[in-house]
Design a protein around this motif. Structure first.
Motif, short mmCIF file in Angstrom:
data_model
loop_
_atom_site.label_atom_id
_atom_site.label_comp_id
_atom_site.label_asym_id
_atom_site.label_seq_id
_atom_site.Cartn_x
_atom_site.Cartn_y
_atom_site.Cartn_z
N LYS A 109 0.83 -1.21 0.00
CA LYS A 109 0.00 0.00 0.00
C LYS A 109 0.87 1.26 0.00
O LYS A 109 0.61 2.20 -0.75
N ALA A 110 1.89 1.28 0.83
CA ALA A 110 2.77 2.45 0.91
C ALA A 110 3.58 2.62 -0.37
O ALA A 110 3.89 3.74 -0.78
N VAL A 111 3.91 1.52 -1.02
CA VAL A 111 4.71 1.55 -2.24
C VAL A 111 3.87 2.05 -3.41
O VAL A 111 4.28 2.95 -4.15
N LEU A 112 2.69 1.48 -3.57
CA LEU A 112 1.85 1.78 -4.74
C LEU A 112 0.95 2.99 -4.56
O LEU A 112 0.48 3.56 -5.53
N GLY A 129 -1.71 5.47 -4.58
CA GLY A 129 -2.99 5.59 -5.26
C GLY A 129 -3.33 4.44 -6.18
O GLY A 129 -4.50 4.17 -6.46
N ALA A 130 -2.32 3.72 -6.66
CA ALA A 130 -2.55 2.60 -7.57
C ALA A 130 -2.84 1.31 -6.80
O ALA A 130 -3.18 0.29 -7.41
N TRP A 131 -2.72 1.35 -5.47
CA TRP A 131 -2.83 0.13 -4.67
C TRP A 131 -4.19 -0.53 -4.75
O TRP A 131 -4.28 -1.74 -4.89
N LEU A 132 -5.24 0.25 -4.69
CA LEU A 132 -6.59 -0.33 -4.63
C LEU A 132 -6.89 -1.20 -5.86
O LEU A 132 -7.34 -2.33 -5.72
N ASN A 133 -6.62 -0.70 -7.04
CA ASN A 133 -6.84 -1.49 -8.25
C ASN A 133 -5.91 -2.70 -8.30
O ASN A 133 -6.31 -3.79 -8.69
N TRP A 134 -4.67 -2.49 -7.89
CA TRP A 134 -3.70 -3.58 -7.90
C TRP A 134 -4.12 -4.69 -6.94
O TRP A 134 -4.14 -5.86 -7.31
N VAL A 135 -4.49 -4.32 -5.71
CA VAL A 135 -4.83 -5.33 -4.72
C VAL A 135 -6.11 -6.06 -5.12
O VAL A 135 -6.23 -7.27 -4.92
N ALA A 136 -7.04 -5.36 -5.74
CA ALA A 136 -8.27 -6.00 -6.21
C ALA A 136 -7.94 -7.07 -7.24
O ALA A 136 -8.49 -8.18 -7.21
N LEU A 156 -6.44 -5.84 8.71
CA LEU A 156 -5.20 -5.06 8.73
C LEU A 156 -5.48 -3.58 8.46
O LEU A 156 -4.88 -2.71 9.09
N GLN A 157 -6.39 -3.31 7.55
CA GLN A 157 -6.77 -1.93 7.24
C GLN A 157 -7.36 -1.25 8.47
O GLN A 157 -7.02 -0.12 8.78
N GLU A 158 -8.25 -1.97 9.14
CA GLU A 158 -8.90 -1.42 10.32
C GLU A 158 -7.89 -1.12 11.42
O GLU A 158 -7.94 -0.05 12.03
#
Length: 67
Positions: free
Chosen positions: A27-30, A32-39, A61-63
């Motif tokens: 998440k820290a690396v990506l 703004g692009a993280w959400l699409n990537w993780v999905a 983990l998010q919580e």
């Protein structure tokens, strides 16, 4: 004989937690692009029950990170 849900969960819990942590750490690396990537990463996981376990662990983990 098919594996019970509890047995499946027990057998795959550690792997799902490790996978969720790996995804969360990006998440820290990506950023703004993280959400699409993780999905896309979760979508590719099989079987669906395992993908759901990873998704739930990722939500946990998010919580934790938000509190």
């Amino acid at each position: 004989m098919t594996q019970s849900r509890a047995d499946f969960h027990e057998q795959h819990q550690a792997g799902a937690q490790a996978e969720a942590l790996r995804l969360f750490e990006q998440k820290a690396v990506l950023q703004g692009a993280w959400l699409n990537w993780v999905a896309s990463q979760i979508y590719a996981l099989q079987p669906a029950a395992y993908a759901n376990m990873v998704r739930r662990e990722l939500a946990r983990l998010q919580e934790i990170s938000e509190n």
